[in-house]
Motif scaffolding. Sequence first.
Motif, PDB file in Angstrom:
ATOM      1  N   GLU A   1      43.790  20.071 -25.869  1.00 55.32           N
ATOM      2  CA  GLU A   1      42.331  19.982 -25.697  1.00 55.32           C
ATOM      3  C   GLU A   1      41.575  20.863 -26.676  1.00 55.32           C
ATOM      4  O   GLU A   1      40.415  20.611 -26.973  1.00 55.32           O
ATOM      5  CB  GLU A   1      41.950  20.429 -24.281  1.00 55.32           C
ATOM      6  CG  GLU A   1      42.094  19.390 -23.227  1.00 55.32           C
ATOM      7  CD  GLU A   1      41.504  19.868 -21.913  1.00 55.32           C
ATOM      8  OE1 GLU A   1      40.602  20.742 -21.926  1.00 55.32           O
ATOM      9  OE2 GLU A   1      41.956  19.376 -20.872  1.00 55.32           O
ATOM     10  N   TRP A   2      42.199  21.935 -27.089  1.00 52.71           N
ATOM     11  CA  TRP A   2      41.546  22.876 -28.009  1.00 52.71           C
ATOM     12  C   TRP A   2      42.619  23.554 -28.819  1.00 52.71           C
ATOM     13  O   TRP A   2      43.773  23.660 -28.396  1.00 52.71           O
ATOM     14  CB  TRP A   2      40.709  23.888 -27.231  1.00 52.71           C
ATOM     15  CG  TRP A   2      39.781  24.708 -28.088  1.00 52.71           C
ATOM     16  CD1 TRP A   2      39.848  26.048 -28.350  1.00 52.71           C
ATOM     17  CD2 TRP A   2      38.638  24.230 -28.818  1.00 52.71           C
ATOM     18  NE1 TRP A   2      38.832  26.431 -29.187  1.00 52.71           N
ATOM     19  CE2 TRP A   2      38.068  25.338 -29.498  1.00 52.71           C
ATOM     20  CE3 TRP A   2      38.048  22.971 -28.961  1.00 52.71           C
ATOM     21  CZ2 TRP A   2      36.934  25.222 -30.310  1.00 52.71           C
ATOM     22  CZ3 TRP A   2      36.921  22.865 -29.769  1.00 52.71           C
ATOM     23  CH2 TRP A   2      36.381  23.976 -30.425  1.00 52.71           C
TER      24      TRP A   2
ATOM     25  N   TRP B   1      39.994  17.752 -29.524  1.00 54.13           N
ATOM     26  CA  TRP B   1      39.479  19.116 -29.562  1.00 54.13           C
ATOM     27  C   TRP B   1      38.027  19.203 -29.104  1.00 54.13           C
ATOM     28  O   TRP B   1      37.164  19.706 -29.817  1.00 54.13           O
ATOM     29  CB  TRP B   1      39.650  19.701 -30.956  1.00 54.13           C
ATOM     30  CG  TRP B   1      41.093  19.975 -31.327  1.00 54.13           C
ATOM     31  CD1 TRP B   1      42.176  19.962 -30.507  1.00 54.13           C
ATOM     32  CD2 TRP B   1      41.589  20.298 -32.637  1.00 54.13           C
ATOM     33  NE1 TRP B   1      43.328  20.268 -31.210  1.00 54.13           N
ATOM     34  CE2 TRP B   1      42.991  20.470 -32.523  1.00 54.13           C
ATOM     35  CE3 TRP B   1      40.993  20.459 -33.888  1.00 54.13           C
ATOM     36  CZ2 TRP B   1      43.798  20.804 -33.611  1.00 54.13           C
ATOM     37  CZ3 TRP B   1      41.790  20.786 -34.976  1.00 54.13           C
ATOM     38  CH2 TRP B   1      43.174  20.963 -34.837  1.00 54.13           C
ATOM     39  N   CYS B   2      37.749  18.706 -27.924  1.00 52.10           N
ATOM     40  CA  CYS B   2      36.438  18.873 -27.273  1.00 52.10           C
ATOM     41  C   CYS B   2      35.265  18.583 -28.201  1.00 52.10           C
ATOM     42  O   CYS B   2      34.320  19.371 -28.293  1.00 52.10           O
ATOM     43  CB  CYS B   2      36.311  20.275 -26.685  1.00 52.10           C
ATOM     44  SG  CYS B   2      37.386  20.563 -25.286  1.00 52.10           S
TER      45      CYS B   2
ATOM     46  N   SER C   1      37.284  12.887 -27.892  1.00 49.43           N
ATOM     47  CA  SER C   1      37.007  13.542 -26.613  1.00 49.43           C
ATOM     48  C   SER C   1      36.211  12.642 -25.681  1.00 49.43           C
ATOM     49  O   SER C   1      36.438  12.629 -24.462  1.00 49.43           O
ATOM     50  CB  SER C   1      36.255  14.850 -26.850  1.00 49.43           C
ATOM     51  OG  SER C   1      37.023  15.729 -27.633  1.00 49.43           O
TER      52      SER C   1
ATOM     53  N   LEU D   1      38.298  12.971 -22.411  1.00 51.11           N
ATOM     54  CA  LEU D   1      37.993  14.231 -21.737  1.00 51.11           C
ATOM     55  C   LEU D   1      36.775  14.159 -20.829  1.00 51.11           C
ATOM     56  O   LEU D   1      36.411  15.155 -20.210  1.00 51.11           O
ATOM     57  CB  LEU D   1      37.814  15.365 -22.763  1.00 51.11           C
ATOM     58  CG  LEU D   1      39.084  15.756 -23.519  1.00 51.11           C
ATOM     59  CD1 LEU D   1      38.816  16.932 -24.461  1.00 51.11           C
ATOM     60  CD2 LEU D   1      40.228  16.094 -22.567  1.00 51.11           C
TER      61      LEU D   1
END
Length: 269
Positions: A150-151, A207-208, A239, A243
Amino acid sequence: MDAASLAPRRIVCLTEETTEWLYLLGEQARIVGISGYTVRPRRAREEKPRVSAFLTAKIDRILALEPDCVFGFSDLQADIAAALVRQGVQVTVFNQRSVQEIFSMLMQVAAMVGQAQQGLARIAAMQARLQAIAAEAAALPRRPRVYFEEWDEPCISAIRWVSELVGIAGGDDCFPELAARSLGKDRIIADPLQVVARDPQIIFGSWCGKKFRPVKLRARPGWSPVAAVRDGELHEIKSADILQPGPAALTDGVEQIHRIVMDWARRHG
């Protein structure tokens, strides 16, 4: 008097997933304000005023829109919610973290705007597709080990609904013990060499909102022996597609993961 006439008429959505869902239900006319991070559907950015980020919001501007309902997400928006409640605004904050909880949120929103039957039908269609994907995945002779990031700085592993969707799509999350932790800070991989030790065969980067850079990942010290790095199995999923705990993840997001997993299985079966 029907259910739709009793539903909120002026809704502010502080995150994207409720906006996307209301558009899918054909109830976008009820939306009077959206998050600045909204990209799905694209037309929402052109049609609706942007009144919030994720952790902050323009309270005065929201109040000026005279909403009769505000939809928010998680404890991260608790301060925004509290400020609005103190001004007499009805706020509904959802906290969906799993696939099942996402479906529950979708059903609640559909019912709130008088679209329970349509909501049920759309949810049933999404669930049927997930079941079909899971059935295809169950027939794979091998399941790849998957690391979903995610990051990047620090490395943060997949949240629960993403981990579950990876499993449905045919992969095995390398960090299932972290997926159960709702907060990003609790999913930090303190030593990136832990990823190396678990040797993922596919790596997804999301990566958000920041662009995933495979070249940067390949350059990490000690990561060259990782199967996914060696074989070039480094894939970005936007994302907005995975996400956001709403329709996008349950449709476009899981479809992308499944397609990549199936391609890997064909080459490594």
